[in-house]
Motif scaffolding. Structure first.
Motif, PDB file in Angstrom:
ATOM      1  N   LEU A  26      50.147  14.090  47.630  1.00 43.62           N
ATOM      2  CA  LEU A  26      49.723  14.642  48.922  1.00 43.62           C
ATOM      3  C   LEU A  26      50.917  15.136  49.735  1.00 43.62           C
ATOM      4  CD1 LEU A  26      47.387  15.075  50.999  1.00 43.62           C
ATOM      5  CD2 LEU A  26      48.042  12.855  51.956  1.00 43.62           C
ATOM      6  N   VAL A  27      51.905  14.269  49.957  1.00 42.60           N
ATOM      7  CA  VAL A  27      52.971  14.609  50.906  1.00 42.60           C
ATOM      8  C   VAL A  27      53.926  15.665  50.362  1.00 42.60           C
ATOM      9  CG1 VAL A  27      52.838  12.357  52.036  1.00 42.60           C
ATOM     10  CG2 VAL A  27      54.453  12.682  50.160  1.00 42.60           C
ATOM     11  N   THR A  28      54.094  15.727  49.045  1.00 40.34           N
ATOM     12  CA  THR A  28      55.029  16.710  48.497  1.00 40.34           C
ATOM     13  C   THR A  28      54.423  18.105  48.383  1.00 40.34           C
ATOM     14  OG1 THR A  28      54.417  16.050  46.250  1.00 40.34           O
ATOM     15  CG2 THR A  28      56.374  15.017  47.206  1.00 40.34           C
ATOM     16  N   ARG A  29      53.114  18.224  48.542  1.00 34.93           N
ATOM     17  CA  ARG A  29      52.463  19.540  48.478  1.00 34.93           C
ATOM     18  C   ARG A  29      51.976  19.993  49.856  1.00 34.93           C
ATOM     19  NH1 ARG A  29      51.127  21.744  43.712  1.00 34.93           N
ATOM     20  NH2 ARG A  29      51.463  23.608  44.970  1.00 34.93           N
ATOM     21  N   ILE A  30      52.521  19.420  50.923  1.00 34.21           N
ATOM     22  CA  ILE A  30      52.088  19.796  52.266  1.00 34.21           C
ATOM     23  C   ILE A  30      52.244  21.298  52.520  1.00 34.21           C
ATOM     24  CG2 ILE A  30      52.708  19.588  54.717  1.00 34.21           C
ATOM     25  CD1 ILE A  30      52.969  16.569  54.216  1.00 34.21           C
ATOM     26  N   PRO A  31      53.363  21.943  52.134  1.00 31.44           N
ATOM     27  CA  PRO A  31      53.450  23.391  52.348  1.00 31.44           C
ATOM     28  C   PRO A  31      52.317  24.163  51.654  1.00 31.44           C
ATOM     29  CG  PRO A  31      55.616  22.501  51.855  1.00 31.44           C
ATOM     30  CD  PRO A  31      54.628  21.402  51.591  1.00 31.44           C
ATOM     31  N   ALA A  32      51.961  23.761  50.440  1.00 35.44           N
ATOM     32  CA  ALA A  32      50.874  24.441  49.724  1.00 35.44           C
ATOM     33  C   ALA A  32      49.536  24.194  50.412  1.00 35.44           C
ATOM     34  CB  ALA A  32      50.824  23.956  48.277  1.00 35.44           C
ATOM     35  N   ILE A  33      49.334  22.974  50.912  1.00 35.24           N
ATOM     36  CA  ILE A  33      48.104  22.664  51.649  1.00 35.24           C
ATOM     37  C   ILE A  33      48.021  23.510  52.913  1.00 35.24           C
ATOM     38  CG2 ILE A  33      46.894  20.849  52.931  1.00 35.24           C
ATOM     39  CD1 ILE A  33      48.133  18.842  50.910  1.00 35.24           C
ATOM     40  N   GLN A  34      49.146  23.628  53.604  1.00 38.22           N
ATOM     41  CA  GLN A  34      49.186  24.433  54.816  1.00 38.22           C
ATOM     42  C   GLN A  34      48.840  25.891  54.521  1.00 38.22           C
ATOM     43  OE1 GLN A  34      53.015  24.359  56.742  1.00 38.22           O
ATOM     44  NE2 GLN A  34      52.243  25.285  58.631  1.00 38.22           N
ATOM     45  N   ASP A  35      49.376  26.423  53.445  1.00 40.56           N
ATOM     46  CA  ASP A  35      49.097  27.816  53.084  1.00 40.56           C
ATOM     47  C   ASP A  35      47.640  28.008  52.681  1.00 40.56           C
ATOM     48  OD1 ASP A  35      51.725  28.457  53.587  1.00 40.56           O
ATOM     49  OD2 ASP A  35      52.343  28.369  51.474  1.00 40.56           O
ATOM     50  N   TYR A  37      44.928  26.427  53.600  1.00 36.59           N
ATOM     51  CA  TYR A  37      43.952  26.345  54.685  1.00 36.59           C
ATOM     52  C   TYR A  37      44.347  27.152  55.920  1.00 36.59           C
ATOM     53  CZ  TYR A  37      41.675  22.611  52.065  1.00 36.59           C
ATOM     54  OH  TYR A  37      41.015  21.885  51.099  1.00 36.59           O
ATOM     55  N   GLY A  38      45.523  27.757  55.895  1.00 34.23           N
ATOM     56  CA  GLY A  38      45.964  28.535  57.041  1.00 34.23           C
ATOM     57  C   GLY A  38      46.262  27.683  58.266  1.00 34.23           C
ATOM     58  N   VAL A  39      46.789  26.479  58.045  1.00 36.45           N
ATOM     59  CA  VAL A  39      47.123  25.581  59.149  1.00 36.45           C
ATOM     60  C   VAL A  39      48.418  26.058  59.793  1.00 36.45           C
ATOM     61  CG1 VAL A  39      47.609  23.203  59.821  1.00 36.45           C
ATOM     62  CG2 VAL A  39      45.996  23.674  57.966  1.00 36.45           C
ATOM     63  N   SER A  40      48.414  26.293  61.081  1.00 38.70           N
ATOM     64  CA  SER A  40      49.598  26.781  61.772  1.00 38.70           C
ATOM     65  C   SER A  40      50.646  25.684  61.902  1.00 38.70           C
ATOM     66  CB  SER A  40      49.230  27.292  63.170  1.00 38.70           C
ATOM     67  OG  SER A  40      48.786  26.218  63.989  1.00 38.70           O
ATOM     68  N   ASP A  41      51.891  26.079  62.153  1.00 35.97           N
ATOM     69  CA  ASP A  41      52.963  25.099  62.349  1.00 35.97           C
ATOM     70  C   ASP A  41      52.686  24.215  63.555  1.00 35.97           C
ATOM     71  OD1 ASP A  41      54.328  26.043  60.160  1.00 35.97           O
ATOM     72  OD2 ASP A  41      55.630  27.380  61.314  1.00 35.97           O
ATOM     73  N   ALA A  42      52.011  24.771  64.562  1.00 36.45           N
ATOM     74  CA  ALA A  42      51.701  23.981  65.759  1.00 36.45           C
ATOM     75  C   ALA A  42      50.626  22.941  65.486  1.00 36.45           C
ATOM     76  CB  ALA A  42      51.249  24.912  66.885  1.00 36.45           C
ATOM     77  N   LEU A  43      49.678  23.264  64.598  1.00 32.91           N
ATOM     78  CA  LEU A  43      48.570  22.356  64.318  1.00 32.91           C
ATOM     79  C   LEU A  43      48.900  21.350  63.214  1.00 32.91           C
ATOM     80  CD1 LEU A  43      45.639  21.728  65.067  1.00 32.91           C
ATOM     81  CD2 LEU A  43      44.915  23.400  63.336  1.00 32.91           C
ATOM     82  N   LEU A  44      49.849  21.681  62.358  1.00 30.34           N
ATOM     83  CA  LEU A  44      50.171  20.814  61.220  1.00 30.34           C
ATOM     84  C   LEU A  44      50.537  19.381  61.629  1.00 30.34           C
ATOM     85  CD1 LEU A  44      50.556  20.569  58.148  1.00 30.34           C
ATOM     86  CD2 LEU A  44      52.935  21.314  58.488  1.00 30.34           C
ATOM     87  N   PRO A  45      51.386  19.183  62.665  1.00 25.59           N
ATOM     88  CA  PRO A  45      51.717  17.794  63.047  1.00 25.59           C
ATOM     89  C   PRO A  45      50.495  16.967  63.412  1.00 25.59           C
ATOM     90  CG  PRO A  45      53.258  19.324  64.064  1.00 25.59           C
ATOM     91  CD  PRO A  45      52.172  20.160  63.455  1.00 25.59           C
ATOM     92  N   ALA A  46      49.469  17.601  63.998  1.00 24.68           N
ATOM     93  CA  ALA A  46      48.265  16.854  64.360  1.00 24.68           C
ATOM     94  C   ALA A  46      47.543  16.373  63.107  1.00 24.68           C
ATOM     95  CB  ALA A  46      47.339  17.731  65.197  1.00 24.68           C
ATOM     96  N   PHE A  47      47.459  17.227  62.088  1.00 26.45           N
ATOM     97  CA  PHE A  47      46.834  16.826  60.831  1.00 26.45           C
ATOM     98  C   PHE A  47      47.617  15.694  60.175  1.00 26.45           C
ATOM     99  CE2 PHE A  47      44.494  20.812  61.077  1.00 26.45           C
ATOM    100  CZ  PHE A  47      43.302  20.505  60.449  1.00 26.45           C
ATOM    101  N   LEU A  48      48.950  15.830  60.179  1.00 37.69           N
ATOM    102  CA  LEU A  48      49.778  14.820  59.524  1.00 37.69           C
ATOM    103  C   LEU A  48      49.739  13.486  60.267  1.00 37.69           C
ATOM    104  CD1 LEU A  48      52.907  16.964  58.542  1.00 37.69           C
ATOM    105  CD2 LEU A  48      50.879  16.407  57.169  1.00 37.69           C
ATOM    106  N   ALA A  49      49.694  13.545  61.600  1.00 37.83           N
ATOM    107  CA  ALA A  49      49.649  12.307  62.382  1.00 37.83           C
ATOM    108  C   ALA A  49      48.310  11.602  62.244  1.00 37.83           C
ATOM    109  CB  ALA A  49      49.938  12.614  63.853  1.00 37.83           C
ATOM    110  N   ALA A  50      47.243  12.374  62.004  1.00 43.56           N
ATOM    111  CA  ALA A  50      45.916  11.766  61.908  1.00 43.56           C
ATOM    112  C   ALA A  50      45.813  10.808  60.729  1.00 43.56           C
ATOM    113  CB  ALA A  50      44.855  12.862  61.786  1.00 43.56           C
ATOM    114  N   VAL A  51      46.523  11.099  59.635  1.00 44.26           N
ATOM    115  CA  VAL A  51      46.415  10.259  58.440  1.00 44.26           C
ATOM    116  C   VAL A  51      46.912   8.840  58.703  1.00 44.26           C
ATOM    117  CG1 VAL A  51      47.148   9.951  56.055  1.00 44.26           C
ATOM    118  CG2 VAL A  51      46.465  12.220  56.854  1.00 44.26           C
ATOM    119  N   PRO A  52      48.148   8.628  59.207  1.00 44.08           N
ATOM    120  CA  PRO A  52      48.562   7.248  59.476  1.00 44.08           C
ATOM    121  C   PRO A  52      47.780   6.576  60.591  1.00 44.08           C
ATOM    122  CG  PRO A  52      50.246   8.809  60.208  1.00 44.08           C
ATOM    123  CD  PRO A  52      49.259   9.581  59.410  1.00 44.08           C
TER     124      PRO A  52
END
Length: 400
Positions: A26-35, A37-52
């Motif tokens: 999961l964590v090593t493919r975050i750039p591919a996941i972002q691409d 789903y079209g997750v913006s750089d501003a929104l990505l931290p919210a997705f990542l913080a939600a998991v922990p």
């Protein structure tokens, strides 16, 4: 040692390994996941913080669940959910599908981490000697395998679902079959569970707090390496992009090696000495990183950090079991929450300090926090003072 305990140890090690593979994928493919789903750089931290955050909720929920059902059952069904949620991350098309998959992953990971370590602590009690580090070594091995598979997927430009599907197809049935031999507390050594219960009592957070702080500081250090080692080598120490990927791989390998032999160190020198040595080694590593004159010296520093940090988390869970032998499941579930607290704090803290000050100075912060572990090293003693009067009490059951 009975065959029941041996099979239980092997099956639990498989569970730790599978979790290491899944999390790394999961964590090593975050750039591919972002691409994807079209997750913006501003929104990505919210997705990542939600998991922990959701993992913390899952851990707290597990504390309540294990009062009604054994931890082995929680682990048996949470592990397939984690793996299927990983597949869901790779198979979706819309952002809402990503959100649902990550939410399921986070909640299930919290239950999985808590129940795995509950079983590890109880198995260690039944063995009568230190074995917790061996389980976390299996997790590190899984992380290396998962990161390697992620590299293959990225190198060959494979779709996420193509990368994830074979792993899930293999690990889900393996985990379900292996779960037949999980061992809950007290099985395999008659009287162990009764002895632990006789020493029971409520989990006093004031007594558990030192271990919670150590757990938090350890994961701040771990997330610093995971999230900033590549950027630090490339931007601060002037390494190439290819060389900048090496420190984390070396960190994972040294973590595996350190945990593979760590139990022998605990048996020979005791948990307090091993924790103190680990804290000093990790702090020295961060100091080397902060003062490094070049990329190779920086890599040496991150290697030292891996050798030092690798013993802290497993020994913190084991110490919680020693502090509260009659309520170890509750203590482990509560302690596990601070795993995610450290993960949430570490990366943003170093990033903010690096931007506001400089990244060399930012590396000194995890160094200082890891050194604070020395203050709480007595909490890792085999017979800790739970009563606050400076006297150790004799114990009828020792974890080892």
């Amino acid at each position: 040692m009975t065959d029941v305990l041996r099979r239980g140890r092997a099956s639990l090690a498989l569970s730790f390994f599978a979790q290491g593979v899944a999390f790394a994928l999961l964590v090593t493919r975050i750039p591919a996941i972002q691409d994807r789903y079209g997750v913006s750089d501003a929104l990505l931290p919210a997705f990542l913080a939600a998991v922990p955050v959701l993992a913390g909720v899952g851990s707290v929920t597990t504390e309540r669940l294990v009062k009604r059902i054994p931890p082995s059952r929680v682990l048996r069904w949470s592990q397939p959910v984690v793996l299927l949620a990983l597949l869901g991350v790779g198979a979706g098309d819309r952002m809402v599908e990503l959100g649902v998959a990550l939410a399921a992953f986070g909640l299930a990971v919290g239950a999985l981490d808590a129940s795995m370590n509950m079983l590890g602590v109880s198995l260690q009690r039944s063995y009568g000697r230190s074995i917790m580090l061996s389980f976390h070594a299996a997790y590190s091995l899984g992380g290396i395998v998962g990161a390697s598979l992620a590299w293959v997927g990225a190198h060959w430009d494979l779709a996420l679902v193509v990368s994830y599907l074979p792993v899930v197809v293999v690990l889900v049935p393996a985990a379900l079959v292996g779960s037949r031999w999980y061992v809950d507390g007290g099985v395999g050594r008659p009287g162990v569970a009764d002895e632990a219960q006789a020493e029971g009592g409520p989990v006093v957070f004031k007594v558990l707090l030192p271990l919670c702080l150590v757990m938090t500081f350890a994961y701040i250090g771990d997330s610093t390496v995971s999230n900033w080692s590549a950027k630090y080598l490339q931007d601060v120490l002037g390494s190439s992009e290819q060389l900048a990927t090496v420190p984390y791989n070396v960190y994972m390998v040294t973590t595996l090696l350190g945990r593979a032999i760590g139990d022998f160190g605990v048996r020979r020198f005791g948990a307090v000495a091993v924790v103190r040595g680990g804290a000093l080694m990790a702090a020295a590593g961060f100091a080397v990183v902060a003062g490094a004159s070049g990329a190779w010296v920086g890599m040496l520093g991150f290697t030292l950090v891996g050798v030092g940090l690798c013993v802290l988390v497993p020994q913190t869970f084991a110490a919680a079991g020693r502090l509260f032998p009659g309520a170890s499941d509750t203590a482990v579930a509560r302690l596990n929450v601070f795993n995610y607290v450290g993960f949430l704090i570490g990366s943003p803290l170093v990033g903010a300090l690096g931007d506001a000050w400089n990244y060399r100075g930012a590396m000194l912060v995890p160094m200082v926090l890891v050194l604070v572990t020395l203050v709480y090293a007595r909490s890792f003693a085999a017979q800790p003072d739970r009563y606050g009067d400076g006297h150790e009490r004799p114990r009828t059951a020792d974890v080892g």
